[in-house]
Scaffold this active site. Structure first.
Site, short mmCIF file in Angstrom:
data_model
loop_
_atom_site.label_atom_id
_atom_site.label_comp_id
_atom_site.label_asym_id
_atom_site.label_seq_id
_atom_site.Cartn_x
_atom_site.Cartn_y
_atom_site.Cartn_z
N LYS A 1 0.93 5.89 14.09
CA LYS A 1 0.55 4.73 13.27
C LYS A 1 0.95 3.44 13.96
O LYS A 1 0.23 2.43 13.91
CB LYS A 1 1.19 4.84 11.88
N GLN B 1 6.59 7.37 4.68
CA GLN B 1 6.15 8.64 5.27
C GLN B 1 6.74 9.81 4.46
O GLN B 1 7.94 9.88 4.25
CB GLN B 1 6.62 8.71 6.73
N ASP C 1 -1.57 3.83 1.28
CA ASP C 1 -1.85 5.27 1.24
C ASP C 1 -2.67 5.62 -0.01
O ASP C 1 -3.20 6.72 -0.14
CB ASP C 1 -0.53 6.06 1.17
#
Ligand code: NAP
Length: 284
Positions: free
Chosen positions: A52, A96, A119
């Site tokens: 990322k 994460q 997300d």
């Protein structure tokens, strides 16, 4: 033989669009920031976070990484998320997953401002996807839709089968296909006649987490087959849920693993972060 849908090609196109828009915004003095929080020493998480970071560099975002210790408390993590919610230089926040067991993932995710939830896991964003009125789409299903669009196959009216009903892949995947007027069936571990249902699919999306789960006898001739799975085979190599060698003999289109959906998931995170920044600055 099936046409291979290249995640490499499509993700590069998506990232290029993001890069160009980011450059244009930079010229107007707008800098886009993504904060990525990683807790503990999960090796797979480290690989994802590094990927990322590279994507951010590629498209021209500022990426800020917060690497926290394995024994971080839920309070400490939530305090960091709240600080980032109030930070105007950060437009997207990604925590994460998975998190260590002392931390309630749901509590942390729902602390992220829905406007920075790139997300799209926050309950508010999940609800917005249900009603078809959303700012962000979850990255993996959104990436799958881009791959389907790249084939030129119209989802409208097609029999779409999604194997898997997780909150992050299967359920939102089904919803996105439904929004494009697909006739959608969701299968899971209790589904009866799975093979017959899959064999009827014009568009088959596998998100199970088992190598070679989708065999050639489950696939209709000419179908679009999208493999979301990320598994390790006997030799430890990355592979999907679909028996690629056999299924590609009958499918019309198929995604490889690696080189398919995984790259799209990363590219769509860049799209969501760009959109979050545009919302923040009220740019259409
Ligand atoms: P998950 O939460 O474990 O869900 C797996 C789903 O498969 C469940 O709904 C389960 O049914 C279903 N299933 C399991 N065995 C089955 C069977 N025998 N027949 C039919 N359905 C069955 O996994 P996930 O998070 O959705 O991820 C799925 C796969 O995608 C994993 O390999 C993961 O690593 C991969 N993934 C890839 C990306 C990417 O970017 N490429 C992103 C996310 C995930 P039940 O609900 O009944 O248990």
């Amino acid at each position: 033989m099936a046409n291979i849908i290249s995640g490499k090609v499509v993700s590069a196109q998506v990232k290029d669009r993001v890069r160009q828009e980011t450059l244009a915004l930079k010229e107007q003095g707008v800098e886009i920031g993504l904060a990525v929080i990683i807790v503990g020493n999960n090796q797979a998480s480290r690989v994802y976070v590094d990927g990322k970071k590279r994507d951010c560099e590629e498209v021209g975002f500022v990426s800020r990484e917060y690497a926290l210790a394995e024994d971080t408390t839920q309070c400490e993590l939530i305090a960091l998320v709240e600080k980032l919610n109030a930070d105007d230089s950060i437009h997207g926040i990604l925590v994460q997953l998975p998190l260590p067991s002392q931390i309630d993932e749901k509590a942390v995710i729902n602390t992220i401002s829905p406007k920075k939830d790139v997300d799209a896991f926050h309950a508010e964003n999940v609800g917005n996807i249900m009603i078809g009125d959303y700012s962000f789409l979850p990255c993996t299903p959104a990436g799958v839709m881009e791959l389907i669009h790249s084939t030129g196959v119209d989802v409208c009216g097609k029999n779409c089968v999604v194997i898997g009903r997780s909150n992050i892949v299967g359920k939102p995947m089904a919803m996105l296909l439904l929004h494009e007027n697909g006739t959608v069936t969701i299968c899971h571990s209790k589904t009866q006649n799975l093979k017959d249902i899959c064999k009827n699919a014009d568009i088959l999306v596998a998100a199970v987490g088992r190598a070679k789960f989708v065999t050639v006898d489950m696939v209709k001739e000419g179908a679009v087959v999208i493999d979301v799975g990320m598994n390790r085979n006997e030799e430890g190599k990355l592979c999907g849920d679909v028996d690629f060698d056999e299924v590609s003999k009958v499918a019309g289109y198929i995604t490889p693993v690696p080189g398919g959906v995984g790259l799209m998931t990363r590219a769509m995170l860049m799209v969501n972060t760009l959109n979050a920044a545009k919302m923040f600055y009220n740019i259409k």
